[in-house]
Design a protein around this motif. Structure first.
Motif, PDB file in Angstrom:
ATOM      1  N   ILE A 188      19.442  29.216  38.828  1.00  0.00           N
ATOM      2  CA  ILE A 188      20.056  30.398  38.220  1.00  0.00           C
ATOM      3  C   ILE A 188      20.082  30.261  36.703  1.00  0.00           C
ATOM      4  O   ILE A 188      19.748  31.189  35.962  1.00  0.00           O
ATOM      5  CB  ILE A 188      21.478  30.614  38.754  1.00  0.00           C
ATOM      6  N   ALA A 189      20.481  29.080  36.236  1.00  0.00           N
ATOM      7  CA  ALA A 189      20.526  28.838  34.795  1.00  0.00           C
ATOM      8  C   ALA A 189      19.140  28.971  34.182  1.00  0.00           C
ATOM      9  O   ALA A 189      18.968  29.577  33.111  1.00  0.00           O
ATOM     10  CB  ALA A 189      21.095  27.444  34.522  1.00  0.00           C
ATOM     11  N   ASN A 190      18.142  28.438  34.838  1.00  0.00           N
ATOM     12  CA  ASN A 190      16.767  28.529  34.358  1.00  0.00           C
ATOM     13  C   ASN A 190      16.327  29.983  34.266  1.00  0.00           C
ATOM     14  O   ASN A 190      15.764  30.423  33.250  1.00  0.00           O
ATOM     15  CB  ASN A 190      15.856  27.736  35.304  1.00  0.00           C
ATOM     16  N   PHE A 191      16.600  30.747  35.312  1.00  0.00           N
ATOM     17  CA  PHE A 191      16.179  32.145  35.369  1.00  0.00           C
ATOM     18  C   PHE A 191      16.871  32.986  34.300  1.00  0.00           C
ATOM     19  O   PHE A 191      16.262  33.852  33.679  1.00  0.00           O
ATOM     20  CB  PHE A 191      16.462  32.706  36.759  1.00  0.00           C
ATOM     21  N   LEU A 192      18.162  32.734  34.081  1.00  0.00           N
ATOM     22  CA  LEU A 192      18.946  33.541  33.155  1.00  0.00           C
ATOM     23  C   LEU A 192      18.902  33.012  31.719  1.00  0.00           C
ATOM     24  O   LEU A 192      19.498  33.611  30.824  1.00  0.00           O
ATOM     25  CB  LEU A 192      20.398  33.618  33.626  1.00  0.00           C
ATOM     26  N   GLY A 193      18.217  31.898  31.494  1.00  0.00           N
ATOM     27  CA  GLY A 193      18.101  31.364  30.146  1.00  0.00           C
ATOM     28  C   GLY A 193      19.383  30.751  29.630  1.00  0.00           C
ATOM     29  O   GLY A 193      19.734  30.899  28.458  1.00  0.00           O
ATOM     30  N   MET A 194      20.098  30.025  30.502  1.00  0.00           N
ATOM     31  CA  MET A 194      21.357  29.400  30.117  1.00  0.00           C
ATOM     32  C   MET A 194      21.373  27.936  30.551  1.00  0.00           C
ATOM     33  O   MET A 194      20.552  27.513  31.355  1.00  0.00           O
ATOM     34  CB  MET A 194      22.539  30.138  30.761  1.00  0.00           C
ATOM     35  N   ALA A 195      22.336  27.199  30.026  1.00  0.00           N
ATOM     36  CA  ALA A 195      22.535  25.819  30.454  1.00  0.00           C
ATOM     37  C   ALA A 195      23.299  25.810  31.767  1.00  0.00           C
ATOM     38  O   ALA A 195      24.094  26.713  32.046  1.00  0.00           O
ATOM     39  CB  ALA A 195      23.308  25.044  29.387  1.00  0.00           C
ATOM     40  N   ILE A 196      23.082  24.776  32.577  1.00  0.00           N
ATOM     41  CA  ILE A 196      23.772  24.663  33.848  1.00  0.00           C
ATOM     42  C   ILE A 196      25.284  24.600  33.635  1.00  0.00           C
ATOM     43  O   ILE A 196      26.066  25.143  34.428  1.00  0.00           O
ATOM     44  CB  ILE A 196      23.274  23.412  34.630  1.00  0.00           C
ATOM     45  N   GLU A 197      25.723  23.976  32.531  1.00  0.00           N
ATOM     46  CA  GLU A 197      27.152  23.895  32.239  1.00  0.00           C
ATOM     47  C   GLU A 197      27.738  25.292  31.997  1.00  0.00           C
ATOM     48  O   GLU A 197      28.890  25.561  32.364  1.00  0.00           O
ATOM     49  CB  GLU A 197      27.397  23.007  31.013  1.00  0.00           C
TER      50      GLU A 197
END
Length: 258
Positions: A188-197
């Protein structure tokens, strides 16, 4: 991976793409009931970047993600797919696949070989229209995602993602407010361009505000109105009680959850 022959079932009749299947092309009634599908397990790949384009596929059960790989071997997720979605149409560009597709859980796909597909497009304006509609839908989803990445805050991107998932499950006849995520939070983080944190922090924030409830991979959307209203707020002020009130309608996109 295993390959099977199956007869028309409730899954086929409920599939939005069933008219595209090669088994619906002419022949006797018994022939029309025959089609082929393959079963894949989590982590298996349907095709990879650069593979020869030999068929299009219809997701019959399960879920999958598409991604491109950089020269350094990094993975960028470009979409998520569920029951009824068409897979592999990117191969029409230069007869090779422009991205890879990997399954997120045990899944099955029906396949339509290029010869059968060519026959369908020549003989049936309806099937030709369905294919063009599917390809156009994928293009619109990609453009919408680019806008979301550029214009929405992290909070709004996650809210949009959850709402899109909700709508997609509802279109499949499933519960729109309680569902399991087949993708990981890293996906999800990868897809949305965010860090996992950031994803973990925002999910915790949503739960604390009683907008959602998280139980491992299960998501329960407790307050849909508040989740929808946050998209109207200014970036940085999402999920506040005084968000503007308006019911938004969302079209399903090639993005999903974890």
């Amino acid at each position: 991976m295993s390959e099977k022959s199956l007869t028309s079932s409730n899954l086929c009749r409920q599939c939005a793409r069933s008219a595209m299947c090669f088994g619906s092309l002419g022949g006797t009634s018994s022939q029309q009931l025959q089609r082929s599908h393959k079963v894949y397990h989590r982590g298996e790949t349907l095709f990879s970047m650069g593979d020869e384009f030999a068929a299009v596929y219809i997701m019959r059960t399960g879920s999958a993600k598409s991604f491109v790989s950089t020269a350094r071997g990094d993975e960028q997720i470009s979409g998520f797919f569920y029951k009824g979605d068409m897979l592999g149409a990117d191969g029409f560009d230069n007869m090779t696949h422009g991205h890879s597709l990997k399954f997120l859980e045990t899944s099955s796909v029906c396949w339509i070989g290029l010869n059968e597909l060519d026959k369908a497009l020549i003989e049936s304006p309806t099937k030709r229209g369905q294919l063009l509609k599917s390809m156009s839908h994928a293009l619109v989803d990609e453009q919408r995602m680019l806008v979301n990445m550029a214009k929405l805050s992290s909070e709004q991107r996650l809210a949009k993602f959850l709402l899109d998932l909700s709508e997609r499950f509802e279109l499949q006849g499933l519960c729109a407010t309680t569902f399991d995520l087949s993708m990981t939070r890293i996906d999800i983080a990868n897809f949305l361009g965010m860090a996992i944190e950031t994803i973990s922090r925002l999910l915790t924030k949503l739960q604390q505000q009683k907008i959602i409830k998280v139980n491992r991979r299960q998501i329960n959307l407790i307050n849909m109105d508040k989740l929808q209203r946050c998209l109207l707020d200014e970036p940085g002020n999402s999920w506040t009680p005084d968000c503007k009130v308006q019911q938004l309608k969302f079209q399903s996109s090639s993005a999903l959850v974890a």
